[in-house]
Structure formats: structure tokens, C-alpha cells
Design a protein around this motif. Structure first.
Motif, PDB file in Angstrom:
ATOM      1  N   ASP A 184     -77.994 -26.453   6.966  1.00  0.00           N
ATOM      2  CA  ASP A 184     -77.707 -25.291   6.148  1.00  0.00           C
ATOM      3  C   ASP A 184     -77.295 -24.145   7.081  1.00  0.00           C
ATOM      4  OD1 ASP A 184     -77.748 -23.014   4.581  1.00  0.00           O
ATOM      5  OD2 ASP A 184     -79.622 -23.523   3.562  1.00  0.00           O
ATOM      6  N   ASP A 185     -76.046 -23.735   7.039  1.00  0.00           N
ATOM      7  CA  ASP A 185     -75.537 -22.686   7.920  1.00  0.00           C
ATOM      8  C   ASP A 185     -76.249 -21.350   7.721  1.00  0.00           C
ATOM      9  OD1 ASP A 185     -73.758 -24.281   9.300  1.00  0.00           O
ATOM     10  OD2 ASP A 185     -72.104 -23.871   7.910  1.00  0.00           O
ATOM     11  N   GLU A 186     -76.846 -21.126   6.563  1.00  0.00           N
ATOM     12  CA  GLU A 186     -77.591 -19.888   6.311  1.00  0.00           C
ATOM     13  C   GLU A 186     -78.859 -19.798   7.153  1.00  0.00           C
ATOM     14  OE1 GLU A 186     -76.813 -17.183   4.270  1.00  0.00           O
ATOM     15  OE2 GLU A 186     -74.855 -18.160   4.310  1.00  0.00           O
ATOM     16  N   LEU A 187     -79.355 -20.907   7.656  1.00  0.00           N
ATOM     17  CA  LEU A 187     -80.607 -20.930   8.424  1.00  0.00           C
ATOM     18  C   LEU A 187     -80.391 -20.913   9.935  1.00  0.00           C
ATOM     19  CD1 LEU A 187     -82.658 -23.533   6.355  1.00  0.00           C
ATOM     20  CD2 LEU A 187     -82.746 -21.030   6.247  1.00  0.00           C
ATOM     21  N   ARG A 188     -79.169 -20.871  10.386  1.00  0.00           N
ATOM     22  CA  ARG A 188     -78.879 -20.894  11.839  1.00  0.00           C
ATOM     23  C   ARG A 188     -79.231 -19.608  12.506  1.00  0.00           C
ATOM     24  NH1 ARG A 188     -75.287 -25.156  13.654  1.00  0.00           N
ATOM     25  NH2 ARG A 188     -74.904 -26.481  11.887  1.00  0.00           N
TER      26      ARG A 188
END
Length: 188
Positions: A184-188
Motif C-alpha cells: 500500500d503506497d499510502e503506508l510508505r
């Protein structure tokens, strides 16, 4: 301590807090650990030139940003209290494994910043450990033990507070599952 200098470090601390809150995407209930050497801020050597008024200015600068956002500041004590943490009792509801310890920080035993936090919190508690969502290390106080895994260095526009170097970090969830996993790119 010169009033102009105190105002400058208060502004620098507020700007650093604002930047880390934005970069780390801290939300209400998040924990920001702060280690702060008032000695280093004033140009001295860590642990040798404690300055309570400097610590209060940094505390006020940081909390001017964190308090309206509902972010808890975890103030790291110095090595004399084994880098224990001063935090609002309210935050302990999210930390079921946190045990309160019996210590009251003072400038030469806990540090000026932890003392400022203890004296300015509504209901302070001292605990041994925290797993914070982000951190500010002012003067190389070594906050890494109090960050969640995985810590990611953050380059802020503010490089120093007073004469002290400033290091910042945010955290992210661990990537697990190897090359076939999707993330999930939002959690990077």
C-alpha cells in the motif's frame, strides 16, 4: 538567557515540529518522541550546561504545533533516568503494556527538557519505553530506542535548533512477503 535567543529556538522548534508532523502524517493520538539537549542548544556539551529556560522554550515551540493536532509528545529523559519517557497519562490508554515508573525528572537527573515536559503536562506519567510514530533528536540524544520499527530518516528544512544538530525520523510498517507481495503506497 537572552530573550531573543529563546524566541529564536522556540520558533525553530515549532517549525521542526510542524515539518515532522506533516512528513510523518501524524494524526490525533500519534506519539512524537523528542530527545533534547538544552546544553547542546546553548553551545555547550551534552549533559554539562543544562538550561531550564532553553528547554521550556523548546517545549513551548513543539507543543504549539502538536497540542492543537492532538499529538502526544513523549519527552525522553537523559541517561541518568535510563532515557525514560515523560508522557501524558491520557496517552497510556493506547499503551496497555506501558508501566508507570516512579521518577520525577530534574535538570541534572532526567534533563531540563524532560523536566519542562513534566512540569507543563496536565497529568504527566513516566514510563520506561514508548514506540513512537516519529521523533525529533535535538543534540544527539539517541531517541532510536523509542521509535517503532521501521524508522526512516527525514531531512527537515530546520537543520539546527540553536547550536544543536537536529535529526528527525518517521516510521513505516515493515514490508513483508517478498517479491510477490503488493504494498500500500499510502503506508510508505
Amino acid at each position: 538567557m537572552e530573550e531573543k535567543f529563546l524566541e529564536k529556538i522556540k520558533e525553530e522548534a515549532a517549525e521542526a515540529a510542524k515539518e515532522i508532523c506533516e512528513v510523518a502524517r501524524l494524526e490525533a493520538g500519534s506519539v512524537l518522541v523528542v530527545g533534547c539537549s538544552s546544553s547542546e542548544i546553548t553551545g555547550g556539551v551534552i549533559g554539562k550546561a543544562s538550561s531550564p529556560e532553553t528547554a521550556v522554550a523548546v517545549w513551548e515551540g513543539i507543543t504549539s504545533v502538536t497540542a492543537p493536532r492532538g499529538i502526544f509528545v513523549a519527552a525522553q529523559c537523559c541517561e541518568h533516568l535510563n532515557r525514560a519517557i515523560v508522557i501524558e497519562k491520557e496517552a497510556l490508554a493506547k499503551m496497555p503494556l506501558a508501566e508507570v515508573v516512579n521518577a520525577v525528572p530534574r535538570p541534572k537527573a532526567g534533563g531540563s527538557f524532560a523536566t519542562a515536559a513534566y512540569e507543563n503536562m496536565a497529568s504527566p506519567a513516566v514510563i520506561e519505553f514508548v514506540k513512537a510514530d516519529a521523533g525529533l533528536d535535538i543534540g544527539s540524544t539517541l531517541i532510536g530506542m523509542h521509535l517503532k520499527h521501521v524508522a526512516v530518516p527525514v531531512r527537515l528544512g530546520v537543520k539546527k535548533i540553536g547550536e544543536a544538530s537536529l535529526t528527525a525520523a518517521r516510521v513505516r510498517p515493515k514490508f513483508i512477503g517478498g517479491e510477490r507481495a503488493n504494498y500500500d503506497d499510502e503506508l510508505r
